[in-house]
Scaffold this active site. Structure first.
Site, PDB file in Angstrom:
ATOM      1  N   GLY A 262      -0.326   1.459   1.708  1.00  0.00           N
ATOM      2  CA  GLY A 262      -0.173   1.145   0.298  1.00  0.00           C
ATOM      3  C   GLY A 262       0.381  -0.230   0.038  1.00  0.00           C
ATOM      4  O   GLY A 262       0.772  -0.968   0.952  1.00  0.00           O
ATOM      5  N   GLU A 285       0.818   4.167  12.491  1.00  0.00           N
ATOM      6  CA  GLU A 285      -0.405   4.981  12.456  1.00  0.00           C
ATOM      7  C   GLU A 285      -1.592   4.248  11.850  1.00  0.00           C
ATOM      8  O   GLU A 285      -2.731   4.614  12.092  1.00  0.00           O
ATOM      9  CB  GLU A 285      -0.156   6.293  11.721  1.00  0.00           C
ATOM     10  CG  GLU A 285       0.305   6.138  10.300  1.00  0.00           C
ATOM     11  CD  GLU A 285       0.583   7.468   9.625  1.00  0.00           C
ATOM     12  OE1 GLU A 285       0.335   8.520  10.246  1.00  0.00           O
ATOM     13  OE2 GLU A 285       1.039   7.468   8.470  1.00  0.00           O
ATOM     14  N   ASN A 375      -1.947  13.426  -2.335  1.00  0.00           N
ATOM     15  CA  ASN A 375      -2.692  13.203  -1.097  1.00  0.00           C
ATOM     16  C   ASN A 375      -2.317  14.202  -0.006  1.00  0.00           C
ATOM     17  O   ASN A 375      -3.163  14.871   0.548  1.00  0.00           O
ATOM     18  CB  ASN A 375      -2.472  11.778  -0.576  1.00  0.00           C
ATOM     19  CG  ASN A 375      -3.041  10.725  -1.508  1.00  0.00           C
ATOM     20  OD1 ASN A 375      -3.983  10.988  -2.232  1.00  0.00           O
ATOM     21  ND2 ASN A 375      -2.453   9.542  -1.497  1.00  0.00           N
TER      22      ASN A 375
END
Length: 495
Positions: A262, A285, A375
């Site tokens: 983000g 990640e 999400n």
């Protein structure tokens, strides 16, 4: 070398998939996700739905996907079950309408759950690759995710050979599947760039039912530029890390960093590149655009990741200089990129985002007003629970001030107070280490809450029932109830 597998059109491949199949996809975010077969599958699903026979697919991926999988199949009404994470607007609508069953899972847990059958049998694996050899070596593209696991456990396999990515991506991959307990040994990753596996996944070639040739980019959407709120949050994080370094609580060579997906995380990483923090590594990640800049500037020395979540401009920069990037990037399956034991041992500093935080440091990262999924938890729990320093970032308000992200009690809890050490908003930073609940609450209010909400939060804390945690169960969700009833947490408030 000629491949002994039949070459299919996307439509022919889609026609082989049962109408109620469990499908395991490669990819981690849009990176490395199949593209042609799922789009053909969505068209087939639309045709079947028009005939009154909707498909009931169970979809399993590494994390979120691009528009080719979740968005296309959700629009076609074809997803009955989904795990472990998603970021699709169309799929989110179906989940919140209770039309799709969604299983929210820590990403590091998924490969083991597949191996032991916790999620059921996988009928079909659909995996994007650079190439596949006759003996079953599969060279993945821009992500690893759960691809090695679904290749091992799926009954049938379809492979998309994508000609678009650089062939040299195989130099970055480090693929290994952990043995089943109790036969596990310490994982031999002692540095973010350590490798212990092979540059390819393996599969029984008799289970490959066909390949589809493609030539398509991942289509990662570029992040918007940093805004004043993100930059202010980034400034607080960087100053905190510098203070920890000066105090000797971070070693002089620094520690590996992890940053979630983000704009806020991107802004934090960009600000680190402009700071006096020494050059550092990442054990994370996802790799985002700002980290390519940092690597070219010599600020980011190298990174371990599960996927290259890079917009087209940035992935092309990587492909154009693979001799520079290939030795500095390692792409791992998520049971390694998100592995709690490695995160804890390397001393990773984890930085992740939240939807809301309560007065004691409990974090909601997934649900609006306790009910509406956004999400999913993704990998945030893997890192925050095991990080050397666990840092949660969010703006102090949302929706033009109608929502405070600092609330008396979170409406859904993903990370509890025991895992969270630092809360940051654009208003400031609350270091919660060593503080009891009352002092945690006071510090969060004074340093992180928006000034317009501080009086309300102070009053709630003052009037709440005395105890180890002060709460008034008749009022703890008053702000959320106001939001649902009036569209604002404090309807008469002007922020």
């Amino acid at each position: 070398m000629a491949r002994p597998f039949p070459t299919l059109t996307p439509e022919e491949a889609a026609a082989l998939i049962p109408e109620a199949a469990t499908i395991g996809f490669s990819g981690f975010t849009p990176a490395g996700s199949p593209k042609a077969i799922p789009q053909a599958l969505a068209r087939r699903a639309e045709a079947l739905a028009a005939e009154g026979h909707p498909m009931q697919l169970r979809i399993l991926t590494g994390a979120s996907t691009g528009p080719f999988i979740d968005e296309a199949l959700a629009e076609a009404g074809a997803i009955s079950w989904r795990a472990p994470f998603q970021s699709s607007r169309a799929l989110r609508r179906r989940i919140n309408a209770e039309e799709t069953e969604f299983i929210d899972i820590h990403l590091s847990h998924v490969p083991q759950m597949i191996a032991f059958g916790f999620l059921g049998e996988i009928d079909v694996a659909i995996v994007e690759a650079l190439d596949v050899t006759p003996d079953g070596r599969v060279f993945l593209t821009t992500a690893s995710g759960i691809a090695p696991s679904v290749l091992r456990h799926a009954e049938h396999i379809l492979i998309e050979i994508n000609q678009y990515p650089s062939r040299r991506l195989q130099e970055m991959h480090d693929i290994a599947i952990l043995p089943r307990p109790p036969a596990r040994h310490p994982i031999q990753i002692h540095h973010p760039l350590s490798k212990l596996g092979t540059p390819f996944a393996t599969v029984d070639p008799t289970r490959i039912v066909g390949i589809v040739e493609t030539n398509q980019p991942d289509g990662v959407t570029p992040l918007s530029g940093p805004d004043p709120v993100s930059e202010a949050i980034a400034g607080h994080v960087v100053q905190f890390l510098m203070d920890e370094l000066q105090a000797g609580r971070i070693p002089r060579q620094f520690l590996p960093l992890q940053a979630g997906v983000g704009n806020v995380s991107n802004a934090v990483m960009a600000s680190l590149g402009q700071s006096a923090v020494p050059p550092f590594y990442m054990y994370t990640e996802v790799l985002q655009d700002s980290q390519v800049d940092l690597m070219e500037q010599g600020r980011l020395l190298g990174a371990s990741t599960c996927g290259l979540t890079l917009s087209e401009t940035y992935i092309q920069r990587v492909y154009a200089d693979m001799s520079f990037f290939a030795p500095r990037l390692v792409i791992r399956p998520q049971e390694l990129s998100n592995n709690p034991e490695i995160i804890r041992r390397l001393g990773v500093i984890g930085i992740n985002t939240a939807l809301e935080v309560d007065l004691y440091g409990h974090v909601n990262s997934t649900h609006v007003a306790g009910a509406q999924l956004v999400n999913g938890i993704g990998g945030s729990g893997d890192f925050l629970r095991n990080a050397y320093l666990s840092i949660v970032v969010c703006p102090s308000v949302a929706k033009d001030g109608r929502i405070s992200t600092i609330v008396p009690m979170v409406s859904h809890m993903d990370q509890n107070e025991h895992s969270i050490q630092v809360i940051v908003t654009e208003q400031g930073l609350a270091d919660l280490r060593g503080l009891g609940p009352q002092r945690r609450a006071e510090r969060i209010i004074e340093h992180c809450a928006h000034p317009a909400y501080r009086d309300y939060l102070r009053g709630y804390l003052r009037e709440a029932r005395q105890g180890h945690l002060r709460h008034d169960l008749s009022r703890c969700f008053e702000l959320h109830q106001n939001l649902l009833a009036h569209g604002a947490m404090l309807p008469r408030l002007e922020v």
